[in-house]
Every structure is written in structure tokens, then in C-alpha cells.
Write a protein that holds these residues in place. Structure first.
Motif, mmCIF file in Angstrom:
data_model
loop_
_atom_site.group_PDB
_atom_site.id
_atom_site.type_symbol
_atom_site.label_atom_id
_atom_site.label_comp_id
_atom_site.label_asym_id
_atom_site.label_seq_id
_atom_site.Cartn_x
_atom_site.Cartn_y
_atom_site.Cartn_z
ATOM 1 N N VAL A 21 0.849 -1.184 0.000
ATOM 2 C CA VAL A 21 0.000 0.000 0.000
ATOM 3 C C VAL A 21 0.887 1.238 0.000
ATOM 4 N N GLU A 38 13.470 1.119 -7.819
ATOM 5 C CA GLU A 38 12.257 1.466 -8.563
ATOM 6 C C GLU A 38 11.085 0.589 -8.145
ATOM 7 N N ARG A 51 7.572 -0.437 -9.883
ATOM 8 C CA ARG A 51 6.590 -0.378 -10.959
ATOM 9 C C ARG A 51 5.344 -1.119 -10.511
ATOM 10 N N PRO A 52 4.261 -0.369 -10.196
ATOM 11 C CA PRO A 52 3.084 -0.964 -9.566
ATOM 12 C C PRO A 52 2.535 -2.153 -10.346
ATOM 13 N N GLY A 53 2.127 -3.162 -9.600
ATOM 14 C CA GLY A 53 1.535 -4.338 -10.194
ATOM 15 C C GLY A 53 2.564 -5.269 -10.785
ATOM 16 N N PRO A 80 4.587 4.885 -5.226
ATOM 17 C CA PRO A 80 5.381 4.420 -6.364
ATOM 18 C C PRO A 80 6.137 5.547 -7.078
#
Lengths: 336, 528
Positions: free
Chosen positions: B32, B206, B208-210, B192
Motif C-alpha cells: 500500500v 524502482e 513499478r506498480p503491479g 510508487p
């Protein structure tokens, strides 16, 4: 035609309103308080109350609905109750993933389904016909989840031909900055063929999984449309003229059988956008489907409401495009 | 042509290979936030644990506090003032120094709702008031003041003695972040698109969402020779079946949260090892005295005796669970009374007790099972059915009930409450208070007396207050052993299981010591 287009576009407004209302009411019909669901077994009554207040759940229903619509009209899709990231931002980031996958799945369906249907029609009642129609029945009835995992275990775990999931391999993903978010396009724009191969490899299994049902449907629709056309007088005439069978099938028959096929392709593409939920989950595909799925699990109302709204919008727009494309295929259809 | 295509795809799939320098962890969800103190979910904490250090650390694989960013700590005579000496020469990953001011900055942020550096749009920070009685300005707030004594000494002034303070402030929620990074990033911090800067073994490169989160070795890390591996990638794979497939295929090296049913599958795969996380939870059956037969303690004990817990645990958890009658998990042995041995499974005797209590023909009982799977009850319905079968053997006619999870959680607190229901708890930090207080401190908001009022147990409550405020460690052990005995005899919540979460790794991964507390540093892990 333009006035038709405009009228259709205006006609979408009440449809979209209806969708917002339906989504809103459906969410309210789910028993239980989202504040409790979000806080889980550890939330105290005071915390639940505070979160209800924050999420606006204490206000009367019509007021909550109006607030939602008002926000949407100003382009504000709300903020995820779980991550507090604006839903619009997240959808914007995710839609290329879903779109790319849906497109790939449609390609799978069209490139395999239509030829299979044509072949089945012209070789009616042969082994080929029976086989392809039986397979298409299997395709329609196969649970997506099961099929996806089956493909993963066969092609990724045992044969090691293809990756198990995600859009990129771990190493290709390190330092990768998407330009458009469509990874195939991104790889082409960079002229990086290694990356392209990586992206395509990751697309194969999810596209196959997602494309199976539309493939099967398309094969059946194409077959019956072709059968109908093939029995028409003009086909008989064409054959009587001594045209090559190939010409008869492709030029005369298939072009006229295309209308229902295009409708189905369009509709299926629309459903794919929303129906990617399971596929995206199995393949860890960071698209809208898995986002909405999580939203439902977490009772993240803003995510579900706005997510469904955006998918619905895409769906009705695609339908509109399908309707318009009729004119190109069949000049007899008039727009009024 | 076809062969070429498959060839190209296969090259793409296998790529260059990451070699021994990168650990790939299959993570079960998207964090989250990477901002400490602001969230409570284990998925976020697991990543945070690699980036941040806490004041107090725990001996690997246990709940025993050891030096972290603080090298030592002590309480004042009255137990109300805690002084922590910080480790010197520690740098944040952005090159700034860790000192008492930096710690104060973090604490103020968690504690004070009016703190200007709080990202108030989110307005979370709910874990601080949960563990420490309230935020700044609230009546229940345990913390009165946080003082910088000198550059490397920080002092917490409390409103009441709280012996569990070091354990609580050491919990994974409270990683110390770089104040300059927070000031620079503002609301973006920990998201993010922002940074996350701590003093831990790895720094964020880094997110990178998902997809994946990439961490690299922290060049400033204070523990010499660590971390053992250059880079860690958290690959986000939410579906357990997909995660297992990725582990088998070698896409990931190690992973968490494997369904217990897959244990055999992992053990029979020559490339994989099963890894067990020491249990830090309890799954229990709550018996609500508002239901007339359950108001009698004998009836509740008869139920505890009639349920064949050993057989149930064997059937549903196998190696992945233990049952011992204690409410606290085995990793908290020091606080468990040697006198408490579980009720022997004896339906005959249970039936007899039931008759003595005035129910020779048994009674009807509604038993509620959870609609969701939790680490302590992975398959609630089946477990409920097994318990119901045991209870029917002594004449109790069980009606199984369930409802939507949110409604389930809310309704158990509405008088007169569920007659009997299943639920559980996973600890935040290694102190018995964190297990007992939420379940037994008066008034007990989810169990009710015959008149429908929340249950109030004076004697037990006095004991809990004493336990929560006594400074002497030895004294506290005695008090909680007494609490163990009392709650065992009361049988208001019958502990069914302490389950061990199942993890898995590929054979070539070494040095992974899972923590009972739910997240551990990856600094000792390497790939061979």
C-alpha cells in the motif's frame, strides 16, 4: 451519418448515468460495512466509526450517490480507500496493459476462430467440421482459471518455453521505463527486439487464455454465417460462372458473412476488457481487471465504482464503432 | 518458421538469467505504501523491512528484542521514562545522518495528528494509537513527550508504565525514515512515484506498480558484510497458484503465503524446500455467555473437552499447526503457565459434565464460521464442520452459520452477539499483552453476559492492568502465567490452533530465517 453518430453519442449519456446508479446500488446491496471490511478483525469500534466518517458512509444514500456523480462529472474518479492513490491515476496507468491483452486475445480469436469457422462450413459434416465444433464447445465451457493454470504448467513449468506471468521478465523489467504503456509498441519504438521478444513471450499464454472463449464463439458464428451465405443463389451463380472455389469462398461468400462476425468481434472485444479479471489474476497482469478484482475483495468502493464505469464507457464506445462499421461492410444499411 | 518463433519467444522468456547477484522474491500483493507508521498490512511491511531499520530488532527467528538502531535502552525506576542510546555513525541511504533528532521527527509524525509533515489526505497512522492508546492530545495517549537528550540519546516520557514499550516500538510498523527525504517528497513519499529512504540493508531503486519492486544493496549499511546479495526484486504475484508455478519454473527464488494444501507438492519437488514460519497467531472458538447454556463455565469447559483439537489440527494443518491450550503462540513460551495443559479429549466426561450442568440432553447452538480464509483458519467451513461433529457426539446440536465478512466482524459486536464463533489473531510484537488485551480486557466488546451487556471480568481485568504496567520482567512473567491459567479455565475463547504459515524456496537459496513476527530482513540470504 454524422448526425446519427452524434445522436448515438448523446444517447450514451443516460446509459452511463444508469450504469453509475446500478454500480452504486449493487455495491450498497453487498451486506456489511466497507469500513469494517477494510479494518478487518483488528479494527476497534471507534476506528470503524472514524473510517465510516472519512469514507462518507454516514451520509444518506442519495447524498452519497450525488457526491459520486458530481465528482465523476468533474473528472475526479475518487481515491482508493485502501491505498489512497487516486483511482483515475491508477486506471490511466493500467489501461494499456488491459487493452494490449484484450487486443492480443482478439487477434488470437480472429486469426484462429474465423478460418476454423470457414473451414468447418465448407467441409460441412466432415471430421474437420465435427472436430473443430467439438473443440469450440470445449473452449466455451472451459473455466478460464483452470485453462490458464493448465497452460502455465504445461508451457512454463514443464516445457520452459514461456514465462509464468507478468508483462516482462524480471531482468528486462529492471530499469524499464514505459513510454506509451503498450509494451509491444514501446519495444518497437525503441527498436529493441530482445525486449520485443520478451514482451511477446509474456503475451502468448494470457492472450490464449483470454482468447479461447471468443475464439470458440467466433468459430461457431462464422460457420453458421458462412453456411447461410453458401446456400444463397449468388454463390451458386458464382460457381456456375466457373469461378475458382477460393474466389467464391473469400470474395463472394465470406464478405457477406462478415456482418454478424464483426458484430461478435466487437462485442467480444468489449467483454474482454471487463472479462480479463480472472486472466489478469492468474498471470499477474497489472491491468484494470485485476484492479477491479482487488477493489471488490477489499471493499474499495471508489475503485469498483470508477473502474466499472470506465470499462462500461469503453464497452459502449466500442459498440458504437461496431455499428458504424456496418456501413462499410453493407452499403444497404442506412443511418437514420 | 514456427520453430524460429518459439525459439525467439524462448530466448525472451529465459533472457540472460539473473545469476547469483539478484534474489527474486514472489510477493503476495502490492504494498500500500512504503512509508513507515502509516499502514498495517504485512505486504507493505515485508518490503519496508528491507529498507528501514527499527530502534529495536529481534533475534532472528524469535520475538526476543535485540539491539537495532538503538544499542541499549532502559526504563526509569517508575517505569514511565524510556531512554534509548542510538548506534553512532549510521547513515540513511540518502547520505544524511541518523541521530536523535531524526528519530524524534519520525515519532512526532506517527503520534501527532497536527504534525505538518503528516500526509493528512490519507489520515491513516492508525497503528500508533492502536498500540499506544491514542494520538497526541488524546486522553489515552501513552506517550507524553519525546525528547532529544543529546545527539545519540532519545527519551520517551510515558503517562503510565509500559514494560512492552521496546518490543512495541521495535515492531515492523516503525521503521525510521530519513527526515530530509520525507520533507523533500511530501505526499509522494513512500508511493510508487516517490522515494523511501531508511538505514536498512537495501535501498529502493524502482517500484513499478503491479509488476515489481527493485531494491539494491545499501552502500552505507552499518552492518559490515551485509547484505549478502547485491539486489532484491519483489515480483508481485497475487494468486497463490500462479506464485507456486513461478517458483517451480524458477522465475522466482523464494516466496511467501503458500496454501497449506501445497505442502506435499513442494516437498516432492526436488528443486524446492518448504520453509516454516514460526507460529505467531491463534485461531479460537469464542463461546458467548449471553447464550444461556454457555453462561455456565462447566458447559464451556465441556465443549473444550469435546472438541478433538489434536485430530482437527492433524487433519487440516498437518505439520503446519499445533494445539496446546494456550492462547499465546509457542514462541511466547516464557509467559505460558506450566500448569496449563490442554483439556483432554474426552466426550464421555464432557457429556457427564454437561448433564451435571443441567443439560443431559444437550442444547442447540449456533456456530458461526468465517466466510474468508485466514492464516489461522485456512478452511473455516470444513473446520467448523469437524467441530460440529464432535459437539454433536455430546448432544449439542450445532447449526452452522456464516455471513459476509464485514457483517460477520461487525455483528459479533452487536448484543447479544453470536452464540459461538470462530476468529483469530496475529500478533504485532512479542508481548503477551498484545494477545490478551484485545481479547480479554474489560469490557469485552464481542462477548456479552446474560443480560446482553458487554462482558466485564473484574479479576482478570485487574490482572491484565497489572501485567501491562509492571516493570519487572520476572514479575510480568508470573502475572501472564496467571492470565494464561485464568483464561484457560474461563474457556471463553477456546484456542484451537497456532498455525505456521508455509513459505517455500528453491534449493539454492540459503540463509533465510523467517521471523514469527511476520517479516524478516533478507540481508543474510544468498543464492548459491
Amino acid at each position: 451519418m454524422w448526425s446519427y453518430f452524434l445522436r448515438r453519442l448523446v444517447g450514451l449519456v443516460p446509459v452511463l448515468f444508469g450504469i453509475t446508479l446500478l454500480v452504486f446500488l449493487f455495491l450498497k446491496l453487498i451486506p456489511g460495512d466497507p469500513a469494517v471490511a477494510i479494518l478487518g478483525e483488528r479494527g476497534t469500534p471507534e476506528q470503524v466509526e472514524a473510517l465510516r466518517e472519512k469514507l462518507g458512509l454516514n451520509r444518506p444514500l442519495p447524498e452519497q450517490y450525488l457526491a459520486f456523480v458530481r465528482r465523476v462529472l468533474t473528472g475526479d474518479l475518487g481515491v482508493s480507500a485502501v491505498s489512497t492513490i487516486p483511482v483515475g491515476e491508477e486506471l490511466k496507468r493500467r489501461w494499456p496493459a488491459t487493452f494490449e491483452l484484450a487486443l492480443a486475445a482478439t487477434l488470437v480469436a480472429v486469426l484462429l476462430g474465423i478460418p476454423a469457422g470457414i473451414l468447418a462450413a465448407i467441409r460441412k459434416n466432415t471430421l474437420w467440421d465435427n472436430l473443430s465444433m467439438s473443440l469450440s464447445l470445449v473452449g466455451v465451457s472451459m473455466p478460464v482459471f483452470w485453462l490458464g493454470l493448465l497452460l502455465v504448467y504445461l508451457f512454463a513449468v514443464h516445457l520452459h518455453w514461456l514465462p509464468t506471468g507478468g508483462r516482462l521478465s524480471t531482468e528486462a523489467g529492471i530499469g524499464f521505463k514505459p513510454l506509451t504503456g503498450f509494451y509491444v509498441l514501446d519495444a518497437l519504438l525503441r527498436g529493441d527486439f530482445r525486449l520485443l521478444a520478451d514482451v511477446l513471450a509474456h503475451l502468448v499464454l494470457p492472450a490464449l487464455t483470454l482468447g479461447t472463449i471468443p475464439l470458440a464463439i467466433l468459430a461457431r458464428i462464422t460457420r453458421s454465417a458462412m453456411l447461410e451465405v453458401l446456400s444463397q443463389d449468388y454463390v451458386r451463380t458464382a460457381r456456375a460462372k466457373g469461378l475458382a472455389e477460393r474466389q467464391v469462398i473469400l470474395k463472394h461468400a465470406f464478405k457477406n458473412a462478415l456482418l454478424p462476425v464483426v458484430t461478435v468481434v466487437g462485442l467480444q472485444f468489449g467483454t474482454l476488457l471487463g472479462g480479463a479479471i480472472l486472466t489478469e489474476t492468474i498471470f499477474s497482469w497489472p491491468g484494470i481487471g485485476s484492479y477491479i478484482y482487488e477493489g471488490i475483495l477489499n471493499r474499495d468502493y471508489p475503485v469498483v465504482q470508477s473502474g466499472v464505469l470506465v470499462v462500461a464507457l469503453a464497452f459502449v464506445l466500442i459498440n458504437l464503432l461496431v455499428d458504424l462499421s456496418y456501413a462499410l461492410l453493407d452499403p444497404r444499411i442506412q443511418y437514420r | 518458421m514456427k520453430r524460429t518463433l518459439i525459439g525467439i519467444l524462448a530466448v525472451g522468456a529465459l533472457g540472460l538469467g539473473l545469476g547469483q547477484k539478484t534474489l527474486v522474491f514472489g510477493h503476495n500483493g502490492e504494498p500500500v505504501s512504503l512509508e513507515p507508521g502509516n499502514i498495517t498490512d504485512g505486504i507493505s511491511i515485508y518490503v519496508q523491512r528491507q529498507i528501514y531499520d527499527t530502534l529495536v530488532d529481534f533475534k532472528p527467528g524469535t520475538t526476543e528484542p535485540v539491539a537495532g538502531l538503538a544499542v541499549s535502552w532502559f526504563a526509569s525506576q517508575d517505569g514511565k521514562v524510556w531512554t534509548f542510546r542510538l548506534r553512532q555513525g549510521v547513515k540513511f541511504q540518502d547520505g544524511t545522518d541518523l541521530d536523535a533528532e531524526a528519530v524524534k521527527f519520525n515519532v512526532e509524525r506517527w503520534w501527532d495528528p497536527k504534525n505538518p509533515t503528516r500526509i493528512d489526505a490519507a489520515a491513516r497512522y492508525e497503528i500508533w494509537p492502536k498500540l499506544f492508546g491514542g494520538s497526541k492530545g488524546e486522553a489515552g495517549s501513552l506517550l507524553k513527550e519525546v525528547q532529544v537528550v543529546d545527539k545519540y540519546t532519545i527519551r520517551f516520557v510515558l503517562t503510565r508504565p509500559f514494560p512492552a514499550f521496546p518490543a512495541a516500538i521495535g515492531s515492523g510498523y516503525f521503521g525510521i525514515a530519513s527526515p530530509s527525504a520525507i520533507k523533500k517528497d511530501g505526499a509522494k513519499y513512500g508511493s510508487p512515484t516517490g522515494s523511501a529512504v531508511g538505514t536498512g540493508p537495501y535501498r529502493l531503486v524502482e517500484w513499478r506498480p503491479g509488476d515489481q519492486i527493485v531494491l539494491e544493496k545499501n552502500p552505507y549499511y552499518w552492518k559490515k558484510g551485509y547484505p549478502k546479495t547485491e539486489r532484491v526484486v519483489f515480483k508481485i504475484i497475487k494468486d497463490p497458484a500462479a506464485r507456486l508455478a513461478a517458483l517451480k519454473a524458477g522465475t522466482i527464488d523464494f516466496t511467501t503465503d503458500i496454501p497449506p494444501a501445497n505442502l506435499k507438492d513442494i516437498e516432492s519437488d526436488p528443486n524446492l524446500n518448504a520453509v516454516f514460519r514460526p507460529s505467531f497467531n491463534v485461531g479460537y472458538l469464542a463461546l458467548n455467555p449471553s447464550h444461556k447454556p454457555l453462561a455456565d463455565v462447566r458447559v464451556r469447559q465441556a465443549i473444550a473437552m469435546a472438541i478433538n483439537k489434536k485430530a482437527i489440527v492433524q487433519a487440516f494443518w498437518g505439520k503446519l499447526g499445533v494445539t496446546d491450550g494456550h492462547f499465546t503462540p509457542p514462541s511466547m513460551k516464557a509467559y505460558q503457565s506450566p500448569k496449563v495443559t490442554d483439556y483432554e479429549y474426552n466426550p464421555q466426561k464432557a457429556k457427564q459434565i454437561l448433564a451435571e450442568a443441567g443439560y443431559p440432553n444437550g442444547f442447540d447452538l449456533e456456530l458461526w464460521y468465517m466466510p474468508v480464509s485466514r492464516p489461522y483458519f485456512p478452511t473455516p467451513k470444513e473446520i467448523a464442520e469437524a467441530m460440529a461433529a464432535d459437539l454433536s457426539a455430546i448432544g449439542i446440536r450445532v447449526k452452522l452459520q456464516t455471513k459476509d465478512w464485514a457483517a460477520y466482524l461487525a455483528d459479533r459486536r452487536k448484543a447479544p452477539g453470536f452464540q459461538a464463533y470462530m476468529l483469530g489473531w496475529t500478533g504485532d510484537y512479542g508481548d503477551p499483552q498484545n494477545f490478551y488485551d484485545p481479547h480479554f480486557a474489560s469490557p469485552i466488546t464481542d462477548l456479552f453476559d446474560a443480560s446482553g451487556k458487554p462482558l466485564d471480568l473484574k479479576e482478570l481485568n485487574d490482572l491484565l492492568v497489572k501485567g501491562a504496567t509492571t516493570s519487572s520482567a520476572e514479575e510480568r512473567k508470573k502475572i501472564y502465567q496467571q492470565v494464561d491459567e485464568t483464561t484457560f479455565e474461563l474457556a471463553l475463547r477456546v484456542p484451537i490452533v497456532h498455525s505456521q504459515p508455509l513459505l517455500a524456496k528453491r534449493k539454492n537459496i540459503a540463509g533465510w530465517v523467517p521471523s514469527p513476527l511476520g517479516s524478516e530482513s533478507f540481508e543474510t540470504i544468498e543464492k548459491r
